[in-house]
Design an enzyme around this catalytic site. Structure first.
Site, PDB file in Angstrom:
ATOM      1  N   ASP A 228       6.719  28.194   0.768  1.00  0.00           N
ATOM      2  CA  ASP A 228       8.117  28.521   0.224  1.00  0.00           C
ATOM      3  C   ASP A 228       9.081  27.600   1.219  1.00  0.00           C
ATOM      4  OD1 ASP A 228       9.734  30.822  -1.025  1.00  0.00           O
ATOM      5  OD2 ASP A 228      10.634  30.407   0.812  1.00  0.00           O
ATOM      6  N   ILE A 229       9.832  26.986   0.455  1.00  0.00           N
ATOM      7  CA  ILE A 229      10.979  26.064   1.275  1.00  0.00           C
ATOM      8  C   ILE A 229      12.049  27.006   1.952  1.00  0.00           C
ATOM      9  CG2 ILE A 229      12.888  24.505   0.949  1.00  0.00           C
ATOM     10  CD1 ILE A 229      11.395  23.567  -1.586  1.00  0.00           C
ATOM     11  N   GLU A 271      11.544  28.461  -5.449  1.00  0.00           N
ATOM     12  CA  GLU A 271      11.062  27.306  -4.547  1.00  0.00           C
ATOM     13  C   GLU A 271       9.868  27.616  -4.045  1.00  0.00           C
ATOM     14  OE1 GLU A 271      13.617  30.519  -2.461  1.00  0.00           O
ATOM     15  OE2 GLU A 271      13.419  29.570  -4.345  1.00  0.00           O
TER      16      GLU A 271
END
Length: 367
Positions: A228-229, A271
């Site tokens: 996950d960003i 994301e």
């Protein structure tokens, strides 16, 4: 009488060969349509033609499924005289495409030189040294190009030239190939996120289900990584959604670039990304996740002359027949998600292995 008997025997032999070749075409058709995995399909097409026409080398160009602007050389056995920095792709606007689509038959390189001497692709084809070029056409549209190289002798009657019968045979194989390629391209497009060019969530789960069944049967490890960003909303809010799209594309490319050929990456949603590592135990999976995390942290993300610092958090889960014998793919992904949550909770920009004991999910609730 002897001449008539000889003629009859020759006619019988011709019919027997045609029957045999028709049976071969049926088997080839079944083979082509038994898989929609593009690389496997293209290899099957190339090797089938090599076997049927007795050629030592062959290759195939297929339509780029992302933008459809080029035919790209995807499978080749050998490039005889490669030219440095030469891109092995043919533009769909190249006059060669129109010539082959109109011809609707196998042709030689000399034929192409005569019909479209100004084609930019002639240099490409010359390096491949084809003895026969076969357009792959479906409904008057060309989605591929097959080339066959030097033939080898199999009996006293064989030679370097192709008979009309052999040309018809390879064109029939090409027609079957074109249909199978169209189906494979359709699957690629429908299962691929066009922004990041990674696979979609549902495709990931289909493959994970299949690989998990194999892992359970053969008692092999299998790992799932979830990424996950970090603070992704910040990029959209500060620089706009175009910047967010840029970050997603770059991160996806960096993830894919750090994987092995047999690994599978997907855009899980927003994301978030997932990676499937087949036949991979904990230590290797954590190492790969850490390599991806480190690569993204050190990468120079530059958008509109702004240098962005991007990091990701990660969770790793591993199927093991003894220590974590999960039978439901959703549970394994949930375990990786739990590891991701722990990374976020402990400061982000880190990789966390999720021990099975931390995840208490009833598999029956996941169906």
């Amino acid at each position: 009488m002897a001449k008539r008997r000889s003629a009859n025997q020759e006619l019988i032999a011709q019919y027997e060969r045609r029957i045999y070749d028709l049976e071969q075409l049926l088997d080839i058709s079944k083979s082509f349509n038994s898989t929609l995995e593009t690389s496997t399909l293209l290899e099957s097409i190339v090797f089938s033609c090599m076997a049927q026409l007795h050629v030592a080398n062959a290759g195939i160009f297929v339509l780029d499924y992302i933008n459809s602007d080029y035919l790209v050389l995807e499978t080749q056995q050998n490039i005889m005289n490669p030219i440095e920095n030469l891109n092995y792709q043919i533009s769909v606007s190249d006059p060669l495409i129109n010539v082959l689509t109109t011809a609707k038959k196998p042709v030689t390189l000399d034929f192409i030189r005569q019909k479209c001497p100004d084609s930019p692709s002639i240099d490409i084809l010359m390096t491949l040294e084809p003895t026969l070029i076969v357009p792959l056409i479906q409904k008057n549209h060309m989605n591929g190009l097959l080339y066959l190289c030097e033939r080898f002798m199999v009996d006293a009657d064989s030679g370097p030239d192709y008979s009309d019968y052999e040309k018809d045979l390879v064109f029939a194989i090409g027609s079957l190939s074109s249909i199978a390629i169209s189906n494979a391209i359709l699957l690629e497009r429908s299962s691929t996120d066009m922004m990041t060019q990674l696979k979609l969530k549902y495709f990931f789960f289909n493959v994970l289900t299949e690989k998990l069944d194999i892992a359970m049967t053969q008692k092999l490890p299998l790992s799932v990584i979830m990424f996950d960003i970090d603070f992704f909303k910040h990029f959209n809010d500060t620089y706009g959604h175009e910047c967010g799209d840029y970050v997603l594309k770059e991160v996806a490319a960096l993830i894919k670039g750090n994987l092995r050929e047999d690994d599978l990456a997907s855009r899980y949603g927003g994301e978030e990304f997932t990676v499937l590592l087949n036949d991979t135990a904990k230590d290797v999976a954590v190492t790969i996740a850490e390599r991806i995390r480190s690569t993204i942290e050190s990468h120079d993300f530059e958008f509109n002359e702004q240098h962005l610092h991007v990091t990701i958090s990660s969770g790793v889960a591993v199927f093991d027949a003894v220590t974590n014998p999960v039978t439901n793919p959703k549970l394994l992904v949930n375990q990786a998600d739990q590891g991701l949550y722990m990374s976020k909770h402990n400061g982000r920009n880190r990789v966390t292995y999720a021990p099975p004991s931390l995840v208490s999910v009833n598999e029956d609730d996941l169906d």
